[in-house]
Design an enzyme around this catalytic site. Structure first.
Site, PDB file in Angstrom:
ATOM      1  N   GLY A 138       2.664  -0.247  -3.318  1.00 33.86           N
ATOM      2  CA  GLY A 138       3.522  -1.251  -2.681  1.00 33.86           C
ATOM      3  C   GLY A 138       5.006  -1.067  -2.892  1.00 33.86           C
ATOM      4  O   GLY A 138       5.773  -2.017  -2.765  1.00 33.86           O
ATOM      5  N   GLU A 139       5.451   0.170  -3.180  1.00 34.92           N
ATOM      6  CA  GLU A 139       6.888   0.362  -3.427  1.00 34.92           C
ATOM      7  C   GLU A 139       7.719   0.032  -2.195  1.00 34.92           C
ATOM      8  O   GLU A 139       8.837  -0.495  -2.290  1.00 34.92           O
ATOM      9  CB  GLU A 139       7.174   1.800  -3.877  1.00 34.92           C
ATOM     10  N   ARG A 140       7.193   0.328  -1.011  1.00 34.97           N
ATOM     11  CA  ARG A 140       7.934   0.036   0.216  1.00 34.97           C
ATOM     12  C   ARG A 140       8.165  -1.474   0.367  1.00 34.97           C
ATOM     13  O   ARG A 140       9.254  -1.922   0.737  1.00 34.97           O
ATOM     14  CB  ARG A 140       7.163   0.591   1.426  1.00 34.97           C
ATOM     15  N   GLU A 151      -3.080   6.394  -1.568  1.00 37.14           N
ATOM     16  CA  GLU A 151      -2.557   5.273  -0.784  1.00 37.14           C
ATOM     17  C   GLU A 151      -1.543   5.759   0.242  1.00 37.14           C
ATOM     18  O   GLU A 151      -1.582   5.392   1.420  1.00 37.14           O
ATOM     19  CB  GLU A 151      -1.898   4.233  -1.697  1.00 37.14           C
ATOM     20  N   ARG A 211      -1.980   5.938   4.482  1.00 34.44           N
ATOM     21  CA  ARG A 211      -1.094   5.149   5.339  1.00 34.44           C
ATOM     22  C   ARG A 211      -0.084   6.005   6.088  1.00 34.44           C
ATOM     23  O   ARG A 211       0.818   5.470   6.729  1.00 34.44           O
ATOM     24  CB  ARG A 211      -0.363   4.109   4.484  1.00 34.44           C
TER      25      ARG A 211
END
Length: 297
Positions: A95-97, A129, A133
């Site tokens: 979830g860094e974005r 991940e 994606r």
């Protein structure tokens, strides 16, 4: 295996963690897991969260980050970040974005799910991940596959299953890492395409690869045009030796006089047996009409 969300990737990736395959769970186990998830989900200040330094993704598109930030301003962060405690901070597993976009949106805290994994599991989850994606540029993607093979001792078939891609696609992706490093930079920056890169693989000389890559950028060559350039470089046409014909100086003098008289470029091309042709250049319709007047036509 269908390309799905992160959950499917984690299921196949770490079967011994608390995230197990749903078809193997009983109803009571699912209920227990949901309760555990609710306990581990919390709101966390952005200042307490740090990105994973081994994150395979190095470039983040600013335009798409701004778009996500605008969406977050309206709806908030819908999907929690996956984090784990690291000393006095929490490290992002997935979830860094969303974390970056939340900072742009001016949020002070975001929803997170706290998990516990080994360093190896975190690295592998992060790779999978991003690959699932399509979050990586072509070179980052190729390097991620390489890491999964070398660091985690996976086979290409296993990698293909985890990221829902064919074995051939993974093999072709990793071939890009055989290119010169500068050419890889051009691909990562989007200056040339992976199609261009695959054509350049036929050129073993790394310096020549760089030269052709720069030509692709400067002249905006298509993949097909690049193929023609590579073929010519690998199989250069033989240069015909000029035949030294008699009385050459006479023709050179005549050519110069015609240039001065006509005010344009003139080329006399001689052949054997006193044959040849005269080429006269013109650069516009007006220039052509001027030459016709000189000839009295």
């Amino acid at each position: 295996m269908k390309k799905g969300g992160l959950g499917r990737g984690l299921d196949s990736l770490i079967p011994n963690t608390n995230i197990e395959k749903k078809n193997d769970l009983q109803k009571s186990q699912i209920t227990k897991r949901e309760k555990e998830d609710q306990k581990s989900e919390m709101m966390l200040r952005l200042s307490k969260i740090e990105p994973n330094r081994r994150q395979p993704r190095k470039q983040f598109d600013e335009d798409t980050l701004v778009e996500l930030a605008e969406s977050i301003k309206l709806y908030g962060v819908i999907q929690p970040l996956i984090v784990q405690l690291k000393g006095d901070h929490y490290e992002i597993i997935a979830g860094e974005r969303r974390w970056r976009a939340a900072k742009l949106a001016g949020l002070k805290e975001v929803p997170v799910m706290v998990r516990e994994y080994t360093d190896k599991e975190v690295a592998e989850i992060s790779l999978v991940e991003n690959l699932q994606r399509d979050d990586l540029n072509p070179i980052e993607e190729a390097m991620a596959y390489q890491r999964l093979l070398k660091e985690f001792n996976l086979k290409q078939d296993e990698v293909a299953e985890r990221v829902s891609k064919s074995r051939t696609a993974i093999t072709n992706s990793m071939r890009l890492l055989k290119l010169d490093e500068k050419v890889q930079e051009f691909i990562a920056e989007g200056l040339i395409s992976t199609g261009h890169g695959k054509v350049l693989l036929a050129v073993e000389d790394k310096e020549l690869q760089r030269e052709i890559a720069r030509q692709i950028i400067d002249e905006k060559l298509s993949v097909r045009e690049t193929e023609a350039v590579v073929r010519l470089c690998l199989n250069p046409r033989p240069v015909k030796e000029e035949i030294e014909l008699p009385h050459q100086e006479i023709y050179v003098d005549f050519e110069e006089k015609m240039k001065q008289r006509m005010g344009t470029k003139v080329k006399i091309k001689r052949k054997e047996e006193n044959k040849g042709k005269i080429e006269i250049d013109y650069y516009s319709l007006e220039d052509f009409e001027r030459l016709m007047q000189l000839f009295g036509i």
